[in-house]
Design a protein around this motif. Structure first.
Motif, PDB file in Angstrom:
ATOM      1  N   VAL A   3       1.088  -1.240   0.106  1.00 24.37           N
ATOM      2  CA  VAL A   3       0.097  -0.197   0.027  1.00 24.37           C
ATOM      3  C   VAL A   3       0.925   1.278   0.008  1.00 24.37           C
ATOM      4  O   VAL A   3       1.674   1.283   0.953  1.00 24.37           O
ATOM      5  CB  VAL A   3      -1.096  -0.022   1.283  1.00 24.37           C
ATOM      6  N   TRP A  40     -12.150  -4.908   4.442  1.00 27.05           N
ATOM      7  CA  TRP A  40     -11.761  -4.146   3.673  1.00 27.05           C
ATOM      8  C   TRP A  40     -11.415  -4.628   2.427  1.00 27.05           C
ATOM      9  O   TRP A  40     -11.825  -3.738   1.140  1.00 27.05           O
ATOM     10  CB  TRP A  40     -10.660  -3.202   4.206  1.00 27.05           C
ATOM     11  N   LEU A  76      -2.736   0.185  -4.716  1.00 27.97           N
ATOM     12  CA  LEU A  76      -2.646  -0.832  -3.847  1.00 27.97           C
ATOM     13  C   LEU A  76      -2.283  -1.915  -4.936  1.00 27.97           C
ATOM     14  O   LEU A  76      -2.779  -2.104  -6.136  1.00 27.97           O
ATOM     15  CB  LEU A  76      -4.074  -1.087  -3.833  1.00 27.97           C
ATOM     16  N   TRP A 125      -7.376   2.396   3.338  1.00 27.08           N
ATOM     17  CA  TRP A 125      -6.263   1.860   3.041  1.00 27.08           C
ATOM     18  C   TRP A 125      -5.144   3.192   2.807  1.00 27.08           C
ATOM     19  O   TRP A 125      -4.011   3.058   2.755  1.00 27.08           O
ATOM     20  CB  TRP A 125      -6.303   1.378   1.462  1.00 27.08           C
TER      21      TRP A 125
END
Length: 299
Positions: A3, A40, A76, A125
């Motif tokens: 991330v 998530w 991501l 995130w």
């Protein structure tokens, strides 16, 4: 999973293929909150494209709006292995279209092209890595625990073992053995898997200020083992040390066998954990099912 987020440290997460538990490897090495991460990820998986942008709008600038040079606010990257180069999927997300703060510009590697998607599933995130840390004292299902060995400075060592699908048995160091109180065992297992810790964020070399430098001298020492596979010994699940610090009397410090960091627990939460075998004595007056009674006599 990597991330990259604006003004936030690079974060790497790995899932154990055997236990399916997530672990953080960057910026620190620590247990990650598996339930939260899976939730998530499920939100990301449910994302739908709200609109496709023209083919000539393939890049995003530093603010995340279409146009070169390409600088994303959130990236991501899903990797096939730990090499950090073998990408399976990648989602690059930027700012919002004018007047539509609920949306975000995004770009996939495959299929290529700039799109608009809902912004809400991206927000977790983009947060600090500490939001991904596992704050549970123990992150396993209580049903996987097969036995617990308890010891500590000045404590009489004892063990509790699960008897198949039945009750738990207490075995004390003096040789006394008895079936544990069912309700007390449920409360203990609930405490182990629900107590929240304040995670340490920096490696600690000297554990003595926290009372964790010597397992035999620790305030409390738990060794937990998985349910025994057929024909095998119980594999170790967790090795938890609890210590009393030298300058924080209202906090209890904890360190597991898989940790480089010292966590802390509120003293009231720590008091939920048994440290003596006699605490688990059966409180029930008798044991029988109502259908086993066909008459009663009152004198």
């Amino acid at each position: 999973l990597q991330v990259h987020s604006t003004n936030v440290e690079l974060m790497s997460l790995e899932v154990d293929p055997a236990s399916l538990l997530w672990r953080m490897t960057k910026p620190i090495e620590a247990r990650a909150d598996t339930a939260r991460i899976n939730e998530w990820l499920g939100q990301l998986q449910a994302l739908r494209v709200q609109s496709f942008l023209p083919d000539n709008a393939q890049e995003m600038d530093a603010s995340g709006v279409p146009g070169p040079p390409a600088t994303q606010q959130l990236v991501l990257t899903f990797l096939r292995d730990s090499s950090e180069t073998n990408k399976a999927l990648e989602l690059q997300a930027g700012g919002s279209p004018a007047g539509q703060t609920n949306l975000a510009y995004a770009r996939r590697l495959q299929p290529a092209g700039l799109i608009e998607i809902d912004k809400a599933p991206l927000l977790p995130w983009a947060g600090n890595y500490t939001n991904f840390l596992d704050r549970h004292l123990l992150s396993v299902s209580p049903g996987l625990i097969g036995s617990i060995e308890v010891s500590g400075a000045g404590l009489a060592k004892f063990t509790v073992q699960k008897t198949g699908d039945g009750p738990w048995r207490v075995i004390s160091a003096n040789g006394e053995t008895f079936l544990a109180d069912e309700l007390l065992m449920k409360e203990w297992l609930s405490a182990l898997t629900n107590i929240q810790v304040v995670p340490g964020l920096s490696p600690v070399a000297d554990k003595s200020p926290y009372g964790l430098d010597n397992p035999a001298g620790a305030l409390l020492h738990y060794q937990l083992f998985y349910v025994r596979p057929a024909g095998q010994t119980n594999p170790l699940m967790a090795d938890l040390l609890f210590g009393l610090g030298t300058n924080q009397p209202a906090r209890i410090f904890e360190m597991g066998n898989d940790e480089k960091y010292v966590n802390s627990i509120d003293l009231q939460q720590f008091d939920r954990l048994p440290n003596a075998w006699w605490e688990l004595r059966d409180r029930a007056i008798w044991h029988f099912q109502s259908n086993e009674v066909d008459r009663k006599s009152v004198v």
